[in-house]
Design a protein around this motif. Sequence first.
Motif, PDB file in Angstrom:
ATOM      1  N   LYS A   1       4.720  -1.762  -3.742  1.00 45.98           N
ATOM      2  CA  LYS A   1       4.728  -2.840  -4.984  1.00 45.98           C
ATOM      3  C   LYS A   1       5.832  -3.475  -6.297  1.00 45.98           C
ATOM      4  O   LYS A   1       6.318  -3.944  -6.089  1.00 45.98           O
ATOM      5  CB  LYS A   1       3.954  -2.545  -5.793  1.00 45.98           C
ATOM      6  CG  LYS A   1       2.727  -3.731  -6.045  1.00 45.98           C
ATOM      7  CD  LYS A   1       0.714  -4.169  -6.873  1.00 45.98           C
ATOM      8  CE  LYS A   1       0.861  -5.271  -7.967  1.00 45.98           C
ATOM      9  NZ  LYS A   1       0.505  -4.607  -8.739  1.00 45.98           N
ATOM     10  N   GLU A  48     -10.479   0.210   1.470  1.00 41.35           N
ATOM     11  CA  GLU A  48      -9.903  -0.666   0.270  1.00 41.35           C
ATOM     12  C   GLU A  48      -9.166   0.488  -0.611  1.00 41.35           C
ATOM     13  O   GLU A  48      -8.042   0.394  -0.966  1.00 41.35           O
ATOM     14  CB  GLU A  48     -10.749  -1.880  -0.226  1.00 41.35           C
ATOM     15  CG  GLU A  48     -10.940  -3.120   1.139  1.00 41.35           C
ATOM     16  CD  GLU A  48      -8.787  -3.308   1.510  1.00 41.35           C
ATOM     17  OE1 GLU A  48      -8.560  -3.310   3.018  1.00 41.35           O
ATOM     18  OE2 GLU A  48      -8.660  -3.141   0.717  1.00 41.35           O
ATOM     19  N   THR A 100       0.710  -1.376  -0.367  1.00 36.85           N
ATOM     20  CA  THR A 100       0.323   0.122  -0.067  1.00 36.85           C
ATOM     21  C   THR A 100       0.883   1.418   0.425  1.00 36.85           C
ATOM     22  O   THR A 100       0.053   2.531   0.376  1.00 36.85           O
ATOM     23  CB  THR A 100      -0.738   0.367   1.554  1.00 36.85           C
ATOM     24  OG1 THR A 100      -0.214   0.152   2.088  1.00 36.85           O
ATOM     25  CG2 THR A 100      -2.196  -0.817   0.937  1.00 36.85           C
ATOM     26  N   LYS A 147      -6.609   2.862   0.091  1.00 43.30           N
ATOM     27  CA  LYS A 147      -5.438   2.579   1.025  1.00 43.30           C
ATOM     28  C   LYS A 147      -4.326   2.713  -0.409  1.00 43.30           C
ATOM     29  O   LYS A 147      -4.187   3.232  -1.833  1.00 43.30           O
ATOM     30  CB  LYS A 147      -5.070   0.928   0.664  1.00 43.30           C
ATOM     31  CG  LYS A 147      -6.048   1.052   1.574  1.00 43.30           C
ATOM     32  CD  LYS A 147      -5.805  -0.687   2.124  1.00 43.30           C
ATOM     33  CE  LYS A 147      -5.728  -1.865   3.493  1.00 43.30           C
ATOM     34  NZ  LYS A 147      -6.485  -3.084   3.500  1.00 43.30           N
ATOM     35  N   GLY A 148      -3.800   4.193   0.743  1.00 44.32           N
ATOM     36  CA  GLY A 148      -2.025   4.577  -0.366  1.00 44.32           C
ATOM     37  C   GLY A 148      -2.606   5.650  -1.239  1.00 44.32           C
ATOM     38  O   GLY A 148      -1.425   5.767  -1.887  1.00 44.32           O
ATOM     39  N   ASP A 182       2.968   4.240  -2.280  1.00 46.65           N
ATOM     40  CA  ASP A 182       2.386   4.243  -3.336  1.00 46.65           C
ATOM     41  C   ASP A 182       3.912   5.305  -3.656  1.00 46.65           C
ATOM     42  O   ASP A 182       4.273   5.196  -5.046  1.00 46.65           O
ATOM     43  CB  ASP A 182       1.078   4.858  -3.875  1.00 46.65           C
ATOM     44  CG  ASP A 182       1.715   6.446  -3.422  1.00 46.65           C
ATOM     45  OD1 ASP A 182       2.126   6.497  -2.154  1.00 46.65           O
ATOM     46  OD2 ASP A 182       0.792   6.931  -3.771  1.00 46.65           O
ATOM     47  N   SER A 211      -3.416   5.969   4.980  1.00 44.28           N
ATOM     48  CA  SER A 211      -2.154   5.549   5.453  1.00 44.28           C
ATOM     49  C   SER A 211      -1.587   4.732   6.672  1.00 44.28           C
ATOM     50  O   SER A 211      -2.433   5.086   7.881  1.00 44.28           O
ATOM     51  CB  SER A 211      -1.112   6.566   5.343  1.00 44.28           C
ATOM     52  OG  SER A 211       1.353   6.128   6.397  1.00 44.28           O
TER      53      SER A 211
END
Length: 289
Positions: free
Chosen positions: A56, A118, A39, A121-122, A41, A126
């Motif tokens: 990610k 959901e 999460t 998120k990001g 970014d 946070s």
Amino acid sequence: MRDVIIIGKGPAGISAALYIKRAGLDVLVIGKDYGALGTADKIDNYYGFERTISGKELVENGIKQAERLGVEILNQEVVSIAKNERFEVKTPENTYEANLVLLATGKKRTGINIPGFERFKGKGISFCAICDGFFFRGKKLALIGSGDYAAAELEELRRFTEDITVFTNQMPITTDKFESGLKIVTDKILSINGQDRVEKITTDKGEYPVDGVFVAIGTASAADFATKIGVLTDNDKIIVDSNYMTNLEGLYAAGDAIGGLSQIAKAVADGALAAVDIIKKAKILKKGK
Ligand SMILES: Cc1cc2nc3c(=O)[nH]c(=O)nc-3n(C[C@H](O)[C@H](O)[C@H](O)COP(=O)(O)OP(=O)(O)OC[C@H]3O[C@@H](n4cnc5c(N)ncnc54)[C@H](O)[C@@H]3O)c2cc1C
């Protein structure tokens, strides 16, 4: 039977796997998702990246690097660990055995099941004040939580903005560390709303415009199955010795799971240092056969 099983494919787990594999040992990594970095970014404070990288992407790079060296990585969730003659690591799909196990499971991050949670998120939501507070300098923030963990995150966020409201979401306040005069909303949170990023929180009593939402519900925990096999923990952090071994012979832990600075650099270092002792021990065990 493996020499080593690593639970967690985040920075701590993959870092350890690189060292262990290159030492010629048979290592299996089991991880269920992208962990904390899933999460995140934007990562801007980890060494070696000219441009900003997403969490990610960083995790995926690490996994590819380990696979290139021949590390086997399974996408499964570990549901229990037992120790008899050797360790038995159980997932819904299978049971795997090893002489040594490294727990690199990160922190447990508790969320709330409401619309928008959901999705954002990001993108305004946070779980990490020290990581993301900087991006909200001078902004209007909500902090969801009601205990000591929330108080600690609040203190961290204060370095970046004065405008913070704590939302307890009807949870009882269990900390005495909230500052006096703090704005506290005890309403039930119904949703988090916005277009591309968080813009407001809707409760059963009204709407609150915010630029960001930090979540610190309950206690950050990663020691759920560790405690079940008698591993000592302190405030849900797994206790390890200077070689990263827990009180259970052959069971190690590293990264966010053992507490300290929740940052990638520290998790990577933990993984490498734990690997040094794991390699030593695994080689002794092999010779003893
Ligand atoms: C939103 C956010 C932003 C952040 N930004 C930054 C930043 O900018 N810079 C920085 O340095 N740090 C940042 N961090 C902190 C950083 O992500 C963590 O410190 C780091 O990822 C910890 O690494 P770890 O390997 O210990 O745990 P994690 O990265 O959390 O990895 C845990 C691994 O364990 C696995 N796992 C957990 N339980 C199980 C189970 N039962 N079975 C199987 N697998 C399991 C997960 O799937 C995952 O693979 C951020 C964190 C968050 C949440």
